[in-house]
Design a protein around this motif. Sequence first.
Motif, PDB file in Angstrom:
ATOM      1  N   VAL A   6     -46.989 -77.927 -33.877  1.00  0.00           N
ATOM      2  CA  VAL A   6     -48.088 -77.402 -34.681  1.00  0.00           C
ATOM      3  C   VAL A   6     -48.492 -76.044 -34.127  1.00  0.00           C
ATOM      4  CG1 VAL A   6     -50.469 -77.764 -35.429  1.00  0.00           C
ATOM      5  CG2 VAL A   6     -48.912 -79.716 -35.259  1.00  0.00           C
ATOM      6  N   LEU A   7     -48.454 -75.051 -34.993  1.00  0.00           N
ATOM      7  CA  LEU A   7     -48.894 -73.706 -34.652  1.00  0.00           C
ATOM      8  C   LEU A   7     -50.372 -73.594 -35.006  1.00  0.00           C
ATOM      9  CD1 LEU A   7     -48.419 -70.674 -33.985  1.00  0.00           C
ATOM     10  CD2 LEU A   7     -47.751 -70.389 -36.386  1.00  0.00           C
ATOM     11  N   ILE A   8     -51.192 -73.183 -34.051  1.00  0.00           N
ATOM     12  CA  ILE A   8     -52.623 -72.994 -34.297  1.00  0.00           C
ATOM     13  C   ILE A   8     -52.931 -71.515 -34.112  1.00  0.00           C
ATOM     14  CG2 ILE A   8     -54.968 -73.594 -33.627  1.00  0.00           C
ATOM     15  CD1 ILE A   8     -53.842 -76.183 -32.446  1.00  0.00           C
ATOM     16  N   ILE A   9     -53.447 -70.903 -35.181  1.00  0.00           N
ATOM     17  CA  ILE A   9     -53.785 -69.479 -35.126  1.00  0.00           C
ATOM     18  C   ILE A   9     -55.229 -69.293 -35.560  1.00  0.00           C
ATOM     19  CG2 ILE A   9     -53.339 -67.197 -36.089  1.00  0.00           C
ATOM     20  CD1 ILE A   9     -50.472 -67.955 -36.427  1.00  0.00           C
ATOM     21  N   SER A  10     -55.990 -68.609 -34.723  1.00  0.00           N
ATOM     22  CA  SER A  10     -57.365 -68.266 -35.058  1.00  0.00           C
ATOM     23  C   SER A  10     -57.854 -67.213 -34.078  1.00  0.00           C
ATOM     24  CB  SER A  10     -58.272 -69.496 -34.981  1.00  0.00           C
ATOM     25  OG  SER A  10     -59.606 -69.142 -35.282  1.00  0.00           O
ATOM     26  N   ASP A  11     -58.735 -66.360 -34.553  1.00  0.00           N
ATOM     27  CA  ASP A  11     -59.374 -65.400 -33.664  1.00  0.00           C
ATOM     28  C   ASP A  11     -60.427 -66.088 -32.793  1.00  0.00           C
ATOM     29  OD1 ASP A  11     -57.818 -63.484 -34.853  1.00  0.00           O
ATOM     30  OD2 ASP A  11     -59.405 -62.732 -36.165  1.00  0.00           O
ATOM     31  N   PHE A  32     -48.230 -78.214 -29.295  1.00  0.00           N
ATOM     32  CA  PHE A  32     -49.015 -77.106 -29.834  1.00  0.00           C
ATOM     33  C   PHE A  32     -48.484 -75.780 -29.319  1.00  0.00           C
ATOM     34  CE2 PHE A  32     -51.890 -80.719 -29.886  1.00  0.00           C
ATOM     35  CZ  PHE A  32     -52.300 -80.683 -31.201  1.00  0.00           C
ATOM     36  N   VAL A  33     -48.402 -74.808 -30.225  1.00  0.00           N
ATOM     37  CA  VAL A  33     -48.010 -73.451 -29.850  1.00  0.00           C
ATOM     38  C   VAL A  33     -49.029 -72.485 -30.439  1.00  0.00           C
ATOM     39  CG1 VAL A  33     -45.547 -73.951 -29.609  1.00  0.00           C
ATOM     40  CG2 VAL A  33     -46.432 -73.239 -31.820  1.00  0.00           C
ATOM     41  N   ASN A  34     -49.179 -71.337 -29.791  1.00  0.00           N
ATOM     42  CA  ASN A  34     -50.128 -70.321 -30.250  1.00  0.00           C
ATOM     43  C   ASN A  34     -49.436 -69.025 -30.644  1.00  0.00           C
ATOM     44  OD1 ASN A  34     -52.446 -71.909 -29.750  1.00  0.00           O
ATOM     45  ND2 ASN A  34     -52.289 -71.436 -27.582  1.00  0.00           N
ATOM     46  N   ASP A  35     -48.125 -69.012 -30.595  1.00  0.00           N
ATOM     47  CA  ASP A  35     -47.356 -67.799 -30.875  1.00  0.00           C
ATOM     48  C   ASP A  35     -46.650 -67.947 -32.219  1.00  0.00           C
ATOM     49  OD1 ASP A  35     -45.632 -65.636 -30.964  1.00  0.00           O
ATOM     50  OD2 ASP A  35     -44.925 -65.892 -28.907  1.00  0.00           O
ATOM     51  N   ALA A  36     -46.994 -67.099 -33.173  1.00  0.00           N
ATOM     52  CA  ALA A  36     -46.431 -67.185 -34.522  1.00  0.00           C
ATOM     53  C   ALA A  36     -44.926 -66.955 -34.542  1.00  0.00           C
ATOM     54  CB  ALA A  36     -47.130 -66.193 -35.448  1.00  0.00           C
ATOM     55  N   ARG A  37     -44.373 -66.429 -33.472  1.00  0.00           N
ATOM     56  CA  ARG A  37     -42.920 -66.234 -33.414  1.00  0.00           C
ATOM     57  C   ARG A  37     -42.197 -67.514 -33.008  1.00  0.00           C
ATOM     58  NH1 ARG A  37     -43.476 -61.321 -29.436  1.00  0.00           N
ATOM     59  NH2 ARG A  37     -44.924 -62.872 -28.695  1.00  0.00           N
ATOM     60  N   ALA A  38     -42.946 -68.513 -32.549  1.00  0.00           N
ATOM     61  CA  ALA A  38     -42.351 -69.779 -32.123  1.00  0.00           C
ATOM     62  C   ALA A  38     -41.966 -70.615 -33.344  1.00  0.00           C
ATOM     63  CB  ALA A  38     -43.346 -70.552 -31.260  1.00  0.00           C
ATOM     64  N   SER A  39     -41.055 -71.524 -33.144  1.00  0.00           N
ATOM     65  CA  SER A  39     -40.670 -72.451 -34.204  1.00  0.00           C
ATOM     66  C   SER A  39     -41.790 -73.482 -34.365  1.00  0.00           C
ATOM     67  CB  SER A  39     -39.363 -73.136 -33.812  1.00  0.00           C
ATOM     68  OG  SER A  39     -39.011 -74.091 -34.767  1.00  0.00           O
ATOM     69  N   VAL A  52     -51.482 -62.224 -41.080  1.00  0.00           N
ATOM     70  CA  VAL A  52     -50.961 -63.478 -40.527  1.00  0.00           C
ATOM     71  C   VAL A  52     -50.578 -64.430 -41.653  1.00  0.00           C
ATOM     72  CG1 VAL A  52     -51.543 -65.510 -39.151  1.00  0.00           C
ATOM     73  CG2 VAL A  52     -52.267 -63.242 -38.395  1.00  0.00           C
ATOM     74  N   PHE A  53     -51.416 -64.521 -42.671  1.00  0.00           N
ATOM     75  CA  PHE A  53     -51.123 -65.411 -43.795  1.00  0.00           C
ATOM     76  C   PHE A  53     -49.838 -65.004 -44.510  1.00  0.00           C
ATOM     77  CE2 PHE A  53     -55.702 -65.962 -43.287  1.00  0.00           C
ATOM     78  CZ  PHE A  53     -55.754 -67.338 -43.175  1.00  0.00           C
ATOM     79  N   ASP A  54     -49.637 -63.714 -44.680  1.00  0.00           N
ATOM     80  CA  ASP A  54     -48.421 -63.232 -45.334  1.00  0.00           C
ATOM     81  C   ASP A  54     -47.178 -63.635 -44.552  1.00  0.00           C
ATOM     82  OD1 ASP A  54     -49.924 -62.099 -47.346  1.00  0.00           O
ATOM     83  OD2 ASP A  54     -49.953 -60.109 -46.417  1.00  0.00           O
ATOM     84  N   SER A  55     -47.228 -63.496 -43.238  1.00  0.00           N
ATOM     85  CA  SER A  55     -46.057 -63.847 -42.429  1.00  0.00           C
ATOM     86  C   SER A  55     -45.818 -65.354 -42.436  1.00  0.00           C
ATOM     87  CB  SER A  55     -46.205 -63.330 -40.998  1.00  0.00           C
ATOM     88  OG  SER A  55     -47.244 -63.987 -40.331  1.00  0.00           O
ATOM     89  N   LEU A  56     -46.884 -66.141 -42.430  1.00  0.00           N
ATOM     90  CA  LEU A  56     -46.721 -67.598 -42.468  1.00  0.00           C
ATOM     91  C   LEU A  56     -46.200 -68.063 -43.822  1.00  0.00           C
ATOM     92  CD1 LEU A  56     -49.903 -68.749 -40.559  1.00  0.00           C
ATOM     93  CD2 LEU A  56     -47.542 -68.795 -39.745  1.00  0.00           C
ATOM     94  N   ARG A  57     -46.642 -67.436 -44.880  1.00  0.00           N
ATOM     95  CA  ARG A  57     -46.188 -67.799 -46.227  1.00  0.00           C
ATOM     96  C   ARG A  57     -44.676 -67.635 -46.335  1.00  0.00           C
ATOM     97  NH1 ARG A  57     -49.023 -64.305 -49.441  1.00  0.00           N
ATOM     98  NH2 ARG A  57     -50.846 -65.596 -49.144  1.00  0.00           N
ATOM     99  N   SER A  58     -44.148 -66.606 -45.718  1.00  0.00           N
ATOM    100  CA  SER A  58     -42.708 -66.358 -45.798  1.00  0.00           C
ATOM    101  C   SER A  58     -41.901 -67.356 -44.968  1.00  0.00           C
ATOM    102  CB  SER A  58     -42.390 -64.925 -45.363  1.00  0.00           C
ATOM    103  OG  SER A  58     -42.656 -64.763 -43.984  1.00  0.00           O
ATOM    104  N   SER A  59     -42.561 -68.120 -44.097  1.00  0.00           N
ATOM    105  CA  SER A  59     -41.848 -69.097 -43.268  1.00  0.00           C
ATOM    106  C   SER A  59     -41.378 -70.304 -44.076  1.00  0.00           C
ATOM    107  CB  SER A  59     -42.739 -69.578 -42.123  1.00  0.00           C
ATOM    108  OG  SER A  59     -43.729 -70.476 -42.607  1.00  0.00           O
ATOM    109  N   GLY A  60     -42.052 -70.579 -45.190  1.00  0.00           N
ATOM    110  CA  GLY A  60     -41.703 -71.748 -45.991  1.00  0.00           C
ATOM    111  C   GLY A  60     -42.227 -73.059 -45.415  1.00  0.00           C
ATOM    112  N   LYS A  61     -42.987 -72.993 -44.336  1.00  0.00           N
ATOM    113  CA  LYS A  61     -43.544 -74.190 -43.697  1.00  0.00           C
ATOM    114  C   LYS A  61     -44.946 -74.448 -44.242  1.00  0.00           C
ATOM    115  CE  LYS A  61     -40.066 -74.535 -40.903  1.00  0.00           C
ATOM    116  NZ  LYS A  61     -39.844 -74.979 -39.564  1.00  0.00           N
TER     117      LYS A  61
END
Length: 73
Positions: A6-11, A32-39, A52-61
Amino acid sequence: MERPTVLIISDDVDFRHAISTRWHVEKKPPVFVNDARASFDLAIVGKTDAVVFDSLRSSGKPVIHVSSSNGHA
């Protein structure tokens, strides 16, 4: 069985801590991972930059966006 990641991203550091702390009481918590480059298998996103949302949307996850109901953080 491999644990999901699970990737957790927040300011907001408290947001990341609250999400991961709750899950750690489970018998088999996810990794848990905090790096958006991680799987990752699932992303949980709090207050952060729209890029961040744009990059996550392209992940397909799957992505869960958690925000306040009144639009204010």
